[in-house]
Design an enzyme around this catalytic site. Structure first.
Site, PDB file in Angstrom:
ATOM      1  N   GLU A 102      -8.997  12.321  12.511  1.00 37.83           N
ATOM      2  CA  GLU A 102      -8.223  11.124  12.887  1.00 37.83           C
ATOM      3  C   GLU A 102      -7.332  11.337  14.105  1.00 37.83           C
ATOM      4  O   GLU A 102      -6.375  12.118  14.067  1.00 37.83           O
ATOM      5  CB  GLU A 102      -7.364  10.670  11.698  1.00 37.83           C
ATOM      6  CG  GLU A 102      -6.631   9.371  11.945  1.00 37.83           C
ATOM      7  CD  GLU A 102      -6.071   8.757  10.666  1.00 37.83           C
ATOM      8  OE1 GLU A 102      -5.433   7.705  10.760  1.00 37.83           O
ATOM      9  OE2 GLU A 102      -6.270   9.341   9.576  1.00 37.83           O
ATOM     10  N   LYS A 122       0.850  -1.191   0.000  1.00 41.37           N
ATOM     11  CA  LYS A 122       0.000   0.000   0.000  1.00 41.37           C
ATOM     12  C   LYS A 122       0.883   1.237   0.000  1.00 41.37           C
ATOM     13  O   LYS A 122       1.967   1.247   0.594  1.00 41.37           O
ATOM     14  CB  LYS A 122      -0.895   0.026   1.254  1.00 41.37           C
ATOM     15  CG  LYS A 122      -1.686   1.326   1.420  1.00 41.37           C
ATOM     16  CD  LYS A 122      -2.434   1.381   2.740  1.00 41.37           C
ATOM     17  CE  LYS A 122      -3.096   2.741   2.929  1.00 41.37           C
ATOM     18  NZ  LYS A 122      -3.854   2.839   4.187  1.00 41.37           N
TER      19      LYS A 122
END
Length: 396
Positions: free
Chosen positions: A201, A151
């Protein structure tokens, strides 16, 4: 009750001054919201040295806390921002005064600024543009198909030019009103620049020996129709591609936190959370630290940047980011927050953000790329993320 009233009165005087948030650090969360005044000491030393150790930085921080207490600053804090690359200079300082308050109270005090006009935007310039960004995504997918990594997070900027300098207090008040449940931050930088935003976040919160983190990875655009919006959220929760992207983040974080925790609780499945613009997959990781001397900034530094901001494996992802992104991230994709001299603190990821410099505004957004990613969808996802800040300007 007298103490609460006194704090509210001080806060009111600070906010209503003509300079308002100028040169002040603001941070809000459901647990702790604060506003600072004055600067005792700026700290620019990188969080990590050339060997990847925090020891030198933490020694400097302890010494600066000692000096702050020596001049009468009770319970000193360090506040500010850490760049994406922890080897680069930080944007931290120890304020002379800190007002702790409730974020609803802060939002109320800033409310009058919401109605003030913002200077018009003259131009918008994406960097990179759409074809180049999509080519970046294709290059990343090719690298993953070759087995080089699992990723990578690729980002882009949107550069705005305004007629006059932006009033950061007005912009901050609008951001808070439009994103009431996010973590809000306003960080004064050098040269009269400001970093501000509304991050969804939580990187790390520490209170005494308890810590928690809530990484986000995997997202989908909210819909105006409530039934369709619900369907989109459920599709995200069932998405094999997004669940894979999310699990890479959680596994990497658990691997880092495991050795420093006496107890670590990691849910097996993510949950859905929302912002004004997006659905996200989120997992709340909680634990008990096994070293009472470890402060919130040190713990956050162990996690930063998570695979939600870099990729996996981390070093390979960072190398690919340097190759593909046509700009240095600097403070974008870093972390912002506070830590006190007792080790408590909160740090959030520097996303849904902007950096202001006179008549220039730079917005930042990224997307996690895995082999199943589609370049056009990733361009659209970053556009949705940019809309959090554009909405504050009255743009879409």
């Amino acid at each position: 009750m007298v103490e609460i009233t006194a704090v509210e009165n001080i806060l009111h005087r600070k906010i209503q001054q003509q300079s308002a948030l100028n040169e002040r650090f603001l941070f809000t969360s459901p647990e702790t919201s604060l506003l600072t005044d004055g600067c005792f000491k700026r700290i620019t030393q990188p969080l990590l040295d050339s060997e990847g150790s925090q020891d030198a930085f933490q020694q400097t921080l302890r010494e600066q806390f000692r000096l702050a207490r020596a001049v009468g600053i009770k319970d000193p804090l360090v506040v500010g921002a850490i760049p994406f690359d922890s080897h680069q200079q930080t944007a931290l300082f120890i304020p002379q005064q800190v007002i702790r308050t409730d974020r609803n109270q802060l939002a109320t005090e800033l409310m009058p600024y919401q109605q003030m006009p913002l200077t018009p935007i003259i131009s918008q310039q994406p960097h990179p543009d759409k074809p180049q960004f999509m080519a970046m995504v294709n290059d990343a997918i090719a690298a993953m198909n070759r087995g080089e990594l699992d990723k990578v997070v690729l980002s882009r900027l949107l550069k705005l030019t305004t007629q006059d300098s932006i009033n950061s207090t007005t912009l901050m008040s609008r951001i808070m009103a439009q994103n009431p449940d996010n973590y809000h931050f306003h960080v004064p930088l050098t040269n009269n620049e400001v970093l501000l935003g509304a991050s969804p976040e939580l990187l790390l919160r520490k209170q005494k020996n308890q810590f928690s983190s809530r990484p986000l990875a995997g997202s989908a655009k909210r819909q105006a129709d409530s039934d369709e919006d619900h369907r989109v959220g459920q599709c995200l929760l069932a998405s094999t591609k997004d669940r894979h992207e999310h699990q890479l983040v959680i596994d990497a974080m658990a691997k880092v936190l495991g050795p420093v925790a006496d107890h670590l609780q990691v849910p097996q499945s993510p949950e859905l959370v929302t912002t004004s613009q997006l659905w996200h997959l989120a997992t709340t990781v909680q634990g008990t630290i096994n070293n009472a001397e470890e402060n919130a900034l040190a713990l956050a530094g162990l996690l930063h940047p998570t695979p939600a901001l870099s990729g996996y494996p981390h070093q390979l992802a960072c190398r690919l980011i340097q190759q593909l992104e046509p700009f240095p991230r600097e403070l974008f994709g870093g972390m912002v927050g506070w830590c006190d001299d007792k080790g408590n603190g909160e740090w959030v990821v520097t996303i849904r953000c902007a950096q202001l410099s006179q008549q220039q505004v730079t917005l930042f957004a990224g997307a996690g790329i895995v082999p199943a990613s589609d370049p056009l969808s990733e361009w659209q996802e970053t556009g949705t993320k940019l809309s959090t800040m554009l909405k504050a300007f009255g743009l879409h």
